[in-house]
Design a protein around this motif. Sequence first.
Motif, PDB file in Angstrom:
ATOM      1  N   LEU A  11      58.045  22.904 184.179  1.00 12.17           N
ATOM      2  CA  LEU A  11      59.188  21.991 184.781  1.00 12.17           C
ATOM      3  C   LEU A  11      60.281  21.979 184.024  1.00 12.17           C
ATOM      4  O   LEU A  11      61.415  21.762 183.868  1.00 12.17           O
ATOM      5  N   ARG A  39      64.650  21.072 183.378  1.00  8.48           N
ATOM      6  CA  ARG A  39      64.917  19.862 182.426  1.00  8.48           C
ATOM      7  C   ARG A  39      66.007  20.399 181.753  1.00  8.48           C
ATOM      8  O   ARG A  39      67.098  19.663 181.586  1.00  8.48           O
ATOM      9  N   VAL A  69      68.799  19.232 184.403  1.00  5.82           N
ATOM     10  CA  VAL A  69      68.835  17.744 184.018  1.00  5.82           C
ATOM     11  C   VAL A  69      69.679  17.321 182.766  1.00  5.82           C
ATOM     12  O   VAL A  69      70.384  16.414 182.913  1.00  5.82           O
ATOM     13  N   MET A 122      66.318   5.487 179.410  1.00  5.95           N
ATOM     14  CA  MET A 122      65.137   5.448 179.916  1.00  5.95           C
ATOM     15  C   MET A 122      64.312   6.640 180.921  1.00  5.95           C
ATOM     16  O   MET A 122      63.479   6.934 180.588  1.00  5.95           O
ATOM     17  N   LYS A 123      65.235   7.069 181.780  1.00  6.66           N
ATOM     18  CA  LYS A 123      65.051   8.340 182.425  1.00  6.66           C
ATOM     19  C   LYS A 123      64.855   9.381 181.459  1.00  6.66           C
ATOM     20  O   LYS A 123      63.941  10.263 181.612  1.00  6.66           O
ATOM     21  N   ASN A 141      61.525   9.317 180.050  1.00  7.78           N
ATOM     22  CA  ASN A 141      60.250   9.409 180.955  1.00  7.78           C
ATOM     23  C   ASN A 141      60.540  11.113 181.124  1.00  7.78           C
ATOM     24  O   ASN A 141      59.200  11.872 181.359  1.00  7.78           O
ATOM     25  N   SER A 142      61.520  11.788 181.177  1.00  8.27           N
ATOM     26  CA  SER A 142      61.537  13.133 181.615  1.00  8.27           C
ATOM     27  C   SER A 142      61.207  13.968 180.433  1.00  8.27           C
ATOM     28  O   SER A 142      60.324  14.813 180.774  1.00  8.27           O
ATOM     29  N   HIS A 168      58.568  12.717 178.391  1.00 10.36           N
ATOM     30  CA  HIS A 168      57.151  12.848 178.226  1.00 10.36           C
ATOM     31  C   HIS A 168      56.603  13.470 179.601  1.00 10.36           C
ATOM     32  O   HIS A 168      55.487  13.871 179.549  1.00 10.36           O
ATOM     33  N   ALA A 169      57.474  13.490 180.587  1.00 12.31           N
ATOM     34  CA  ALA A 169      56.909  14.578 181.866  1.00 12.31           C
ATOM     35  C   ALA A 169      56.794  15.955 181.421  1.00 12.31           C
ATOM     36  O   ALA A 169      55.575  16.509 181.793  1.00 12.31           O
ATOM     37  N   VAL A 170      57.741  16.299 180.559  1.00 11.47           N
ATOM     38  CA  VAL A 170      57.269  17.854 180.528  1.00 11.47           C
ATOM     39  C   VAL A 170      56.549  17.857 179.494  1.00 11.47           C
ATOM     40  O   VAL A 170      55.485  19.249 179.364  1.00 11.47           O
TER      41      VAL A 170
END
Lengths: 381, 381
Positions: B217, B221, B225, B250-251, B254-255, B257-259
């Motif tokens: 991902l 990003r 993104v 915030m987004k 999260n993005s 920590h998602a990757v």
Amino acid sequence: MSIGRTTANFKTLKYWGKRDKTLNLPTNSSISVTLAQEDLRTLTTAATSSSFEKDNLWLNGKEEGIKGDRTIACLKDLRLLRREMEAADASLPKFSEWPIHIVSENNFPTAAGLASSAAGFAALVVAIAKLYQLPQLMSELSKIARKGSGSACRSLFGGFVAWEMGDLTNGEDSKAVEVAPLSHWPSMKAAILVVSDDKKDTPSTTGMQSTVATSDLFEHRINTVVPKRFEEMKKAILSRDFAAFGEMTMKDSNSFHAVCLDSYPPIFYLNDTSKKIIKLVHALNEQEGKIIAAYTFDAGPNAVIYYDQEHENKVLGLIHKYFHQVSGWEKVSDQVAQFEDLSIPFDTEAYKGVSRIILTQIGSGPQETSESLVSEQGLPK
Amino acid sequence: MSIGRTTANFKTLKYWGKRDKTLNLPTNSSISVTLAQEDLRTLTTAATSSSFEKDNLWLNGKEEGIKGDRTIACLKDLRLLRREMEAADASLPKFSEWPIHIVSENNFPTAAGLASSAAGFAALVVAIAKLYQLPQLMSELSKIARKGSGSACRSLFGGFVAWEMGDLTNGEDSKAVEVAPLSHWPSMKAAILVVSDDKKDTPSTTGMQSTVATSDLFEHRINTVVPKRFEEMKKAILSRDFAAFGEMTMKDSNSFHAVCLDSYPPIFYLNDTSKKIIKLVHALNEQEGKIIAAYTFDAGPNAVIYYDQEHENKVLGLIHKYFHQVSGWEKVSDQVAQFEDLSIPFDTEAYKGVSRIILTQIGSGPQETSESLVSEQGLPK
């Protein structure tokens, strides 16, 4: 009277996201392994009689009635197929017009988030299809089960099952197909660590909607990452390549939880105990120099760890070493002496976050059984 | 002798991924807020003399010597700039040839993962640039600090700072620029909850490399993104739109920590306490009907919660309600009586996962100070 049993399935390539909420049409194809009957199963009996007062459903001994839109949708589709048969052959009894009684029981640990609704809808569809003597193939019936619960469609097959997402807006091509039966790879086993959690998870339907609507990474996952992985995972299964299967299973679990975390507000299903288990599996594979165990997590903190029978004494040995305190080991009590004692450091308190272990294996899917839950009067026994 | 102070900065648009490890060239542009001096700062004094024996560095009272490649690279670049000056003006003392002594102290909680290396390299570069009387602008010097630690380049400015990733392979266009100074939005404040953790985090350099190499991902990003968010976040800052700034902050946390989670093996920085704090902030914003608080997490479990002064009694009121047991509240003891008592349910044991709170605000960036850490003999006082 007709009786069917089905079991849970655990996604190895995750279903997360709907393109149609009512029809349960997914945004990506997915793959799962159907687990064995004795461990996680729903037993459902269906009976019909012109003397019954109304449609009714009993779940785990409790009269629930037939209320949910999803149950009603499944029932309607099954009756329609029966009506077509009756129209073609006037000698058939008019089951489609008679009230139906459905009695269902499952042996899933309560509210453990172990895909019990998938097994439930699959068993319901299979039991009624048998009662109605429907000639449709499982793939065809899987489209009905899908309307009950998306993942239910895959529980209509044993072994390794794909849910092809399809393109049509009416869902007619969104169905389950067998990738390989149980007999293709019967040595595939699974250890499920039921992880305790103090909070209520986001329900998966709500969670999916939120991810589809808000995650910036989601589109890339469904359009690019998953389609490639879908083909590769089928190949790994067909060639019984555990290392490839395992790596993709772990990567897809992480990718799924990543888009949950990328949702807004973020959705968390993994907790600190889940993370410890993930690290333990990676440490094991690293020490072995190859992938012999693979974790996957659905919409909750429970770990499903796949492994091949040939590595059982290593994989279960390691899990037993650190989680022997939890219940569920009775099943392999005569095997414990053979377990290997691997020296992989781990948090010796981690077992406190796990409530039980379920040791199971790949299963054969829905099966008829002589065990009936309904009395001659059409009521739960 | 020259003295500089700099502070930590907390990314609101995350830097995660290097396209060049040696030069610390990032895979995406990023934005941060530089925090105030009194709370998280590095104080660094640099002195040079022909009588010193060798280059040396003392950190928090301990002689470390100048060993790290990154420190050596910064020193080399700064000496080169000084040498150019000396070549153009023969009257200047030959500082570039003399040994240098660097004495540095920071007041960061030990190993709390609060970006102390960014502040450290920024302070080092500023202190030596002053000592050498270099005429270069901060953006120019930021390229040198960047070679020490990527995030350090942003600490050369106060207020809101962007690090433009640049395109060149030599890094000459990868530098920090001011988005807006402290004076543009002086009411921006931050509460840092230092979260205890039982495990060692994956070091950020290692973690970045792993994400770049393995996350499916990640490319999406950085290519899609972040570039969009980079422009939008600058706009939100320039228009002092807290809701937009907060949502993107915030987004993006999260993005990021998602990757990390999508890396293989997955990298986890958020723990169960971090997740509880995230949910608390969302619950607050939801109850208020608008975004008045925004969390961000760097490569560790500590929460940085941004808010505007106008909502302080609400935001700190809520945090105080559930975390009043931890140290760090002394600073606002005379304010506690005004704190609002919001009724947002929360785990009343969550404070056990937090070791202290740091209440701070947006800062002005590097500053000269009369406080010196070096004696007349060029040794730590």
